[in-house]
Design an enzyme around this catalytic site. Structure first.
Site, PDB file in Angstrom:
ATOM      1  N   GLU A   1       4.723  51.675  26.229  1.00  0.00           N
ATOM      2  CA  GLU A   1       3.852  52.400  27.152  1.00  0.00           C
ATOM      3  C   GLU A   1       3.171  53.511  26.355  1.00  0.00           C
ATOM      4  O   GLU A   1       3.769  54.547  26.077  1.00  0.00           O
ATOM      5  CB  GLU A   1       4.660  53.002  28.310  1.00  0.00           C
TER       6      GLU A   1
ATOM      7  N   ASP B   1       9.481  53.141  27.399  1.00  0.00           N
ATOM      8  CA  ASP B   1       8.889  54.195  28.207  1.00  0.00           C
ATOM      9  C   ASP B   1       8.374  55.338  27.329  1.00  0.00           C
ATOM     10  O   ASP B   1       9.026  55.735  26.366  1.00  0.00           O
ATOM     11  CB  ASP B   1       9.937  54.718  29.190  1.00  0.00           C
TER      12      ASP B   1
END
Length: 524
Positions: A271, A226
């Protein structure tokens, strides 16, 4: 052999039986449903929000055992891996603010439940990747509670300013970056409830590597990372900073190398929100894979506009940037949407033909494609975020097992459900199953390099895929009108034949390719 006999054979023969079969569509009502399982790994991954997936405890909240219960559905879809959104303890519904990196959210189940999921997934040849929220913790994490006190051992695990900073300073996500704590102000790129960890501190880096190794030891196959670029891209002024980029690359190289000692084939995907391939390229080498945000946007735009020109140019720019970064070998993680973005069907205005073409392009291009849960059903959803993460629709009418974590915001009706679509040969679900089975059958579609072909028709998108063992030509007609294209003799071999087609009336006759509206063909 009849189709009835085919469907009574082993699952591994299903994909072969549909080799030149058509994608189910309104124009192909006589086409049988796609195979229940692919004969070979497809390389396709599937993103799951556990809370919204399937509930086995009866409390209305999806759980880990619910993922295990639906592994056979995922197998029937043909996926090779799943990505679970955060399953660690967290005070929020979404889980992106973690309070214990070594635990399981009790709402989702126990560590034993998770171990059972891993074991059962692996029996089916399905890899399990976890969301690793590595940039920040929850404000309630014990580390941050300790860090509130100046002089505590965890104080330097976060970034503090003892003097009042410029409270008007903005983060890289265009939000205020400084937040008031008990003793000073701290950095939180995503808000005060998500304080950023300080990766200049060796103890933080060592701990987060330890966390990754812990889960790999449990049998996890890898991680979705993330906010991967925000480890050092904190302030708005850091967005184009060469120094911040260099520090990010150095950290992810250290992280990857350390985890590879525990699991040499660990799957990592970062990401990295970006608008151009040049922004993405530096992260491919240290991570091995990143989500291709520019491509995801263009795939949807091309499907909606029914034009391919910009897509071909973007793909060339993407692979040129990747090569320049010296990243080979790499895996481009492709997708159409995720839990932070408006669902594809909503962006396409509910147009099923455009949705099929977006899926067809995604699943015939290079990389590791990711499907967001419910995308294969045509689920809709617009912001706010909660409405992008609504319960998976298993049955026509909500019943036992359906998540009830929130009510629906779109009211699409009974036809958008697994129950309604699974046996309908014309359904979007069976379109996805067929496309994934193509990928499982063709090594070129899974692993081949890309060479975009000029067709002279802006509505046709054509490209070669070649992995050294197999070479195929893929042609998509993105428009609502039939198209005819005659490739040059030098381009198309004399003995070329149709390998897969999405509609029965796709044909190659006298070296001319006849493509009805919204159709795809794979030639070899």
């Amino acid at each position: 052999m009849s189709r009835n006999r085919l469907f009574s054979t082993l699952a591994s023969l299903f994909a072969l039986a549909l080799g030149a079969g058509a994608i189910p569509s309104a124009q192909a009502a006589d086409t049988a449903p796609a195979p229940a399982a692919a004969a070979a790994p497809s390389g396709v991954y599937y993103e799951i929000f556990v809370r919204a997936w399937y509930d086995t405890s009866g409390d209305g909240i999806g759980d880990i055992n619910g993922v295990t219960a639906k592994l056979d559905y995922l197998k029937s879809l043909g996926v090779s891996g799943i990505w679970l959104m955060p399953i660690n303890p967290s005070p929020s519904y979404h889980g992106y603010d973690i309070t214990d990196y070594y635990g399981i959210n009790p709402q989702y189940g126990s560590m034993a439940d998770f171990q059972h999921l891993i074991d059962e997934a692996h029996k089916r040849g399905i890899a399990v990747t976890m969301d690793m929220v590595i940039n920040h913790t929850a404000k309630d994490h014990p580390w941050f509670l300790d860090a509130q006190k100046a002089g505590d051992a965890h104080r330097d695990w976060y970034t503090w300013s003892p003097k009042r900073p410029n409270l008007g300073a903005m983060s890289a996500t265009d939000t205020p970056i400084w937040h008031a704590g008990a003793d000073g102000w701290y950095i939180g790129v995503f808000g005060g409830h998500m304080p950023d960890l300080n990766y200049d501190n060796p103890a933080v880096r060592a701990e987060m590597i330890k966390v990754g190794q812990y889960w790999l030891g449990k049998g996890v196959d890898g991680f979705r990372l993330d906010a991967a670029k925000h480890i050092y891209v904190d302030f708005k002024s850091d967005v184009h900073s060469a120094e911040a980029l260099q520090k990010n690359v150095a950290w992810w190289t250290e992280y990857h190398d350390a985890l590879a000692k525990t699991k040499p084939d660990v799957t990592l995907v970062g990401e990295v929100s970006a608008t151009s391939p040049k922004e993405l390229a530096p992260y491919l080498k240290p991570l091995g894979s990143i989500f291709d945000f520019p491509l995801a946007e263009q795939l949807i735009v091309s499907a909606k506009s029914e034009k391919s020109d910009a897509l071909g140019k973007l793909l060339k720019a993407t692979y040129d940037a990747y090569k320049a970064a010296g990243d080979t070998p790499h895996i481009d993680s492709t997708f159409l949407s995720n839990h932070d973005q408006e669902r594809v069907m909503s962006r396409l205005g509910g147009n099923l033909d455009h949705m099929r073409m977006a899926a067809a392009m995604l699943l015939t291009l290079p990389g590791r494609p990711y499907i967001y849960y419910g995308e294969e059903l045509g689920m809709e959803g617009k912001k706010p975020d909660e409405n992008l993460r609504e319960p998976m629709r298993w049955t026509r009418e909500p019943g036992p097992g359906e998540s009830r974590w929130k009510p629906t915001s779109v009211h699409q009706g009974q036809l958008v459900s697994v129950q309604a679509e699974q046996d309908d040969p014309n359904s979007l679900l069976n379109t996805y199953r067929t496309l994934i089975s193509w990928r499982a059958q063709s090594s070129a579609l899974r692993d081949g390099a890309l060479d975009v072909v000029a067709t002279g028709n802006p509505h046709l998108f054509a490209f070669w895929r070649d992995d050294g063992k197999q070479r195929v030509l893929v042609v998509h007609n993105l428009s609502g009108k039939a198209a005819h294209w005659k490739p040059s003799q030098a381009m198309l071999p004399k003995d070329a034949t149709v390998m897969f087609k999405s509609k029965p009336d796709v044909a190659l006759e006298d070296r001319q390719l006849n493509l009805p509206a919204y159709s795809t063909v794979v030639l070899h």
